[in-house]
Design a protein around this motif. Structure first.
Motif, short mmCIF file in Angstrom:
data_model
loop_
_atom_site.label_atom_id
_atom_site.label_comp_id
_atom_site.label_asym_id
_atom_site.label_seq_id
_atom_site.Cartn_x
_atom_site.Cartn_y
_atom_site.Cartn_z
N THR A 255 -0.45 2.79 -9.45
CA THR A 255 -1.26 3.98 -9.21
C THR A 255 -0.99 5.05 -10.27
O THR A 255 -1.91 5.70 -10.78
CB THR A 255 -0.98 4.56 -7.81
OG1 THR A 255 -1.10 3.52 -6.85
CG2 THR A 255 -1.96 5.66 -7.48
N ARG B 114 -1.94 -15.19 7.73
CA ARG B 114 -2.80 -15.85 8.71
C ARG B 114 -2.49 -17.33 8.81
O ARG B 114 -2.53 -17.92 9.88
CB ARG B 114 -4.28 -15.65 8.33
CG ARG B 114 -4.90 -14.49 9.07
CD ARG B 114 -6.28 -14.17 8.56
NE ARG B 114 -6.25 -13.03 7.66
CZ ARG B 114 -7.31 -12.54 7.04
NH1 ARG B 114 -8.47 -13.13 7.19
NH2 ARG B 114 -7.21 -11.49 6.26
N PHE C 66 -9.95 3.53 -11.46
CA PHE C 66 -9.39 3.32 -10.13
C PHE C 66 -10.01 2.14 -9.40
O PHE C 66 -9.41 1.55 -8.51
CB PHE C 66 -9.47 4.59 -9.29
CG PHE C 66 -8.38 5.56 -9.63
CD1 PHE C 66 -8.67 6.79 -10.19
CD2 PHE C 66 -7.05 5.22 -9.43
CE1 PHE C 66 -7.65 7.67 -10.52
CE2 PHE C 66 -6.03 6.08 -9.78
CZ PHE C 66 -6.33 7.32 -10.32
N LEU C 67 -11.25 1.78 -9.79
CA LEU C 67 -11.82 0.55 -9.22
C LEU C 67 -10.99 -0.65 -9.67
O LEU C 67 -10.70 -1.56 -8.89
CB LEU C 67 -13.28 0.38 -9.65
CG LEU C 67 -14.30 1.17 -8.81
CD1 LEU C 67 -15.69 1.07 -9.41
CD2 LEU C 67 -14.31 0.65 -7.37
N LYS D 77 0.82 -1.21 0.00
CA LYS D 77 0.00 0.00 0.00
C LYS D 77 0.85 1.26 0.00
O LYS D 77 0.55 2.23 -0.68
CB LYS D 77 -0.94 -0.03 1.21
CG LYS D 77 -1.95 -1.16 1.10
CD LYS D 77 -2.95 -1.14 2.20
CE LYS D 77 -2.32 -1.53 3.51
NZ LYS D 77 -3.32 -1.58 4.59
N SER E 230 -2.44 -8.01 -2.65
CA SER E 230 -2.38 -8.02 -1.18
C SER E 230 -3.09 -9.19 -0.52
O SER E 230 -2.58 -9.77 0.43
CB SER E 230 -3.05 -6.76 -0.63
OG SER E 230 -2.17 -5.73 -0.56
N TYR E 231 -4.28 -9.49 -0.99
CA TYR E 231 -5.12 -10.45 -0.26
C TYR E 231 -4.45 -11.82 -0.08
O TYR E 231 -4.51 -12.39 1.01
CB TYR E 231 -6.48 -10.57 -0.94
CG TYR E 231 -7.49 -11.34 -0.12
CD1 TYR E 231 -8.05 -12.53 -0.60
CD2 TYR E 231 -7.88 -10.89 1.14
CE1 TYR E 231 -8.97 -13.23 0.15
CE2 TYR E 231 -8.80 -11.60 1.89
CZ TYR E 231 -9.34 -12.77 1.39
OH TYR E 231 -10.24 -13.48 2.15
N SER F 78 -2.29 -11.61 2.78
CA SER F 78 -3.08 -11.65 4.01
C SER F 78 -3.33 -13.08 4.44
O SER F 78 -3.12 -13.45 5.59
CB SER F 78 -4.45 -11.00 3.77
OG SER F 78 -4.45 -9.67 4.08
N LEU F 79 -3.80 -13.87 3.49
CA LEU F 79 -4.13 -15.26 3.80
C LEU F 79 -2.87 -16.02 4.20
O LEU F 79 -2.88 -16.81 5.13
CB LEU F 79 -4.79 -15.92 2.59
CG LEU F 79 -6.14 -15.35 2.19
CD1 LEU F 79 -6.64 -15.99 0.90
CD2 LEU F 79 -7.17 -15.58 3.30
N VAL G 235 -7.84 -0.46 -10.60
CA VAL G 235 -6.55 -0.34 -9.91
C VAL G 235 -6.67 -0.92 -8.50
O VAL G 235 -5.81 -1.69 -8.06
CB VAL G 235 -6.12 1.15 -9.84
CG1 VAL G 235 -4.98 1.32 -8.85
CG2 VAL G 235 -5.70 1.65 -11.21
N ALA G 236 -7.76 -0.55 -7.81
CA ALA G 236 -7.97 -1.08 -6.45
C ALA G 236 -8.05 -2.60 -6.48
O ALA G 236 -7.48 -3.28 -5.63
CB ALA G 236 -9.23 -0.48 -5.84
N SER H 4 2.17 2.72 -3.28
CA SER H 4 1.32 3.52 -4.16
C SER H 4 1.76 4.98 -4.16
O SER H 4 1.49 5.72 -5.11
CB SER H 4 -0.14 3.42 -3.71
OG SER H 4 -0.30 3.99 -2.43
N LEU H 5 2.46 5.41 -3.10
CA LEU H 5 2.85 6.81 -3.00
C LEU H 5 4.02 7.17 -3.91
O LEU H 5 4.29 8.34 -4.13
CB LEU H 5 3.18 7.16 -1.54
CG LEU H 5 1.92 7.15 -0.67
CD1 LEU H 5 2.29 7.25 0.80
CD2 LEU H 5 1.01 8.29 -1.05
N TYR I 282 -4.63 -4.07 -6.78
CA TYR I 282 -3.92 -4.04 -5.49
C TYR I 282 -4.44 -5.14 -4.58
O TYR I 282 -3.69 -5.80 -3.88
CB TYR I 282 -4.10 -2.68 -4.80
CG TYR I 282 -3.06 -1.66 -5.18
CD1 TYR I 282 -3.39 -0.58 -5.99
CD2 TYR I 282 -1.75 -1.79 -4.73
CE1 TYR I 282 -2.44 0.35 -6.35
CE2 TYR I 282 -0.79 -0.86 -5.08
CZ TYR I 282 -1.14 0.20 -5.90
OH TYR I 282 -0.19 1.12 -6.25
N PHE I 283 -5.75 -5.33 -4.62
CA PHE I 283 -6.36 -6.37 -3.79
C PHE I 283 -5.83 -7.74 -4.16
O PHE I 283 -5.51 -8.56 -3.31
CB PHE I 283 -7.88 -6.31 -3.94
CG PHE I 283 -8.61 -7.14 -2.94
CD1 PHE I 283 -9.00 -8.45 -3.24
CD2 PHE I 283 -8.89 -6.64 -1.69
CE1 PHE I 283 -9.66 -9.22 -2.31
CE2 PHE I 283 -9.56 -7.40 -0.75
CZ PHE I 283 -9.94 -8.70 -1.06
#
Lengths: 253, 219, 217
Positions: free
Chosen positions: B176, B212, B193-194, B162, B204-205, B208-209, B196-197, B165-166, B200-201
């Protein structure tokens, strides 16, 4: 019983503690300890929890620093700050209550690590040493196994072999069987007894009175930060002189 | 009006977005590796026996973690040309440097915690065997600390994705920035941008998994 | 290259005013977002399955996508649907939603970290769920979440810098502008960085103090 210590004109003590005081904050845990262990002697430290036995033992290989007094071990003077701690620890082996075997390497690697990195022993020699020690403690077939697969008693035997791999002059044992299941206590005590028979100088903090009675040359009873009484096991266990000793022993035995 | 806002020329604009996503992943991998190395060094330094070393490492990690990543990136973006007036710098390199500095500080904190989490008895056993500080770190503490550092490390990796993105702000061509460029052409900010989001998901996701899963496995 | 703070000192008031905006948007986003976060957490625990999925999706989406992209969607994307928000409100909206997602997870961890043994004991003593929650769960849960919430507040504060990209006049934006006009990059960004750091440090220290006084067990 181990071989008797040399008599007249005897060489300097292997471990000499004089007037040791230690405080943890406001609490004084060691209140002036005098103790002596000669070469080839086996000394057992007994006493209630909180008496300072483990603290005293840990002062001997500088895992704890003491505040007052003098402590010499294997010719190293621990009183000054100039002494190289690593040099001390090359001569002093320690076995912990919680074994502290390295879980991320095999039994063989556990035994070979320190001789190779500290004593600069060759890989072949370290391996040979390790195999001989594993045979001595009865775990030759576990050389390539990872410690998490071993029972508590087996792990502790590995820990003993690991300490012996450094060929120390003195072995310190901090309640070596307190964390073990009753069935495995015997195998560890057996190894320790053999070590004593071979003439190793040992200081053992323990609750195993049977071991102390059978193997120790001398037993020190500590309570509340002082050595209340000491003597040969037969004498101490059968006719203790002090009231506190009698009280403690009556609760244990 | 809504359907018009939602139209998107996938054929034309997907490739640059995917390329941007590739740059993002590359940045994260590079900064992740660099950050882990820096973090290990500073993490060890923060638990070193010598107080001045501990203090210096502390100052670095605390300061970097107390300022926005954007400040670090902007600072490097403006300062590097001042320091090297004759060099032409690809903004991607500036981006990697900035993200690595950022990652280094956070990984240092993670390693400091992991080193402390190694049971004290292990350290004492190493001491009792006569190993010196470097040997204890290298053979006993660090290998075990690394295992402990994995779940929080993965957690940070997600934060790094995340934060990356900067770099679009300093003109590095990541996902981005690709989105911004495309938006200026097709004026479909919402849809672009949807997507793009969503990209990113997708990056990332799974992390995440994975995090965990590691957490459960090492518990 | 010289290091001259005096050239930059006259601009300190400008930076401080901009810092105030950063703080303002952070405080608002944190307060509203945390309240929202409670509802999101309740949604996660709801017996109604679609609500659970909605809450889970909300949290995962906001935790796995960058704040910058969220702000772009709000600031550039929403106008396409007729919703026009200025930089301040766009930044606030984005930060609030982001914070809601993170704080719901913090609440989840805090409440679920109270050992079930305590709940069983309370039940055995005859306490009803609401009573158990109020007397047994709440205080330890608050104590557990305080450090995480403080950390989240600081993270949110540092996030406020992203607002500069969509023209919000907060501290980072002020620093970039000052840099353009004075060209004293090193001094401007060092002071700017210190301002961010000092505020974060003050918040962290206050929280530790509060912890020590409020939770003396």
């Amino acid at each position: 019983m181990s071989a008797p210590a040399p008599a007249a004109g005897k060489p300097p003590a292997m471990i000499l503690a004089q007037g040791i005081h230690k405080r943890f904050g406001d609490l004084e845990v060691l209140k002036g300890i005098d103790a002596e262990v000669d070469e080839r002697e086996v000394v057992c430290l007994i006493g209630p929890s909180g008496s300072g036995k483990s603290t005293l033992l840990r002062c001997m290989n500088a895992l704890e620093k003491f505040d007052e007094g003098r402590l010499t071990i294997c010719g190293h003077d621990l009183t000054g700050s100039k002494t190289s701690l690593n040099a001390v620890r090359r001569d002093v082996g320690m076995v912990f209550q919680s074994f502290n075997v390295f879980p991320h390497m095999s039994v063989m690697d556990n035994l070979m690590l320190a001789p190779r990195k500290v004593l600069q022993v060759s890989k072949a020699e370290a391996r040979a040493r390790a195999m001989a020690l594993l045979e001595k403690v009865g775990l030759v077939d576990k050389a390539g196994v990872y410690p998490t697969k071993l029972s508590g008693g087996q792990q502790q035997r590995v820990a003993i072999a690991r300490a012996l791999a450094m060929q120390p002059k003195v072995m310190l044992f901090d309640e070596p069987t307190s964390a073990l299941d009753p069935e495995t206590v015997g195998e560890v005590l057996g190894v320790m007894k053999n070590l004593a028979d071979e003439g190793m100088t040992m200081m053992v903090v323990t609750h195993e009175m049977g071991f102390a009675r059978e193997v120790a040359d001398r037993v020190l009873f500590m309570d509340g930060g002082v050595v209340v009484e000491q003597g040969e096991p037969k004498q101490l266990f059968e006719s203790p002189q002090h009231q506190r000793t009698q009280a403690f022993l009556s609760k244990i035995l | 009006m809504v359907t018009e806002a939602l139209s998107f020329d996938f054929g034309q604009y997907m490739p640059p977005l995917v390329r941007g996503a590739g740059v993002t992943v590359g940045l994260v991998v590079a900064a992740g590796i660099a950050g882990t190395i820096i973090g290990m060094l500073f993490g060890v330094a923060r638990s070193a026996p010598l107080a001045p070393i501990r203090w210096l490492a502390s100052v670095y990690t605390n300061f970097i973690r107390g300022i926005p990543i954007l400040i670090i990136l902007l600072f490097l973006y403006y300062e590097i040309p001042l320091l090297f007036p004759y060099a032409t710098f690809s903004q991607t390199i500036t981006a990697v440097i900035g993200l690595s500095v950022y990652a280094g500080a956070y990984m240092a904190e993670i390693f400091r915690g992991s080193i402390q989490a190694v049971p004290r008895g292990q350290l004492e056993a190493g001491q009792a065997l006569g190993l010196n500080y470097v040997q204890r770190m290298r053979y006993v503490v660090l290998p075990q600390a690394l295992k402990i550092a994995v779940p929080p490390g993965i957690g940070f990796l997600i934060a790094l994705v995340k934060a990356s993105s900067l770099v679009s702000v300093i003109s590095a061509t990541d996902l981005t920035r690709a989105g911004r460029i495309i938006t200026s052409q097709n004026h479909q900010a919402l849809t672009t941008f949807l997507i793009v989001a969503a990209l990113y998901f997708v990056i990332s996701y799974p992390l995440s998994l994975l995090g965990r899963w590691f957490e459960r496995r090492l518990a | 290259m010289t290091f001259d703070f005096n050239a930059v000192l006259p601009y300190l008031p400008v930076m401080l005013r901009a810092l105030l905006i950063s703080i303002e948007v952070t405080v608002l986003a944190f307060s509203i977002g945390s309240v929202l976060g409670i509802f999101v957490y309740l949604g996660r625990r709801s017996p109604i399955a679609p609500l659970r999925w909605l809450a889970y999706g909300f949290v995962e989406i906001f935790r796995n996508t960058p704040l910058l992209v969220q702000l772009y969607l709000i600031y550039f994307g929403l106008p396409q649907m007729g919703i026009n928000l200025d930089p301040f409100w766009s930044t606030l909206a984005g930060m609030t939603l982001n914070n809601a997602a993170y704080t719901s997870e913090i609440f989840r961890a805090g409440i679920e970290s109270v050992p079930t043994g305590l709940l069983e004991a309370a039940g055995a003593l005859g306490m009803r769920y609401a009573q158990t929650f109020r007397y047994i769960v709440l205080k330890p849960a608050i104590r557990n979440v305080l450090p995480a919430l403080t950390n989240q507040f600081i993270v949110l504060f540092l996030f406020s810098s992203v607002g500069s990209v969509i023209s919000l006049d907060e501290l980072t934006s002020a620093l970039a502008d000052l840099n353009q006009s004075t060209l004293r990059t090193l001094e401007i960004f060092t002071i700017g960085g210190l301002l961010y750091y000092l505020f974060s440090a003050v918040i962290a220290a206050s929280s530790r103090l509060a912890e020590r006084y409020l939770f003396r067990w």
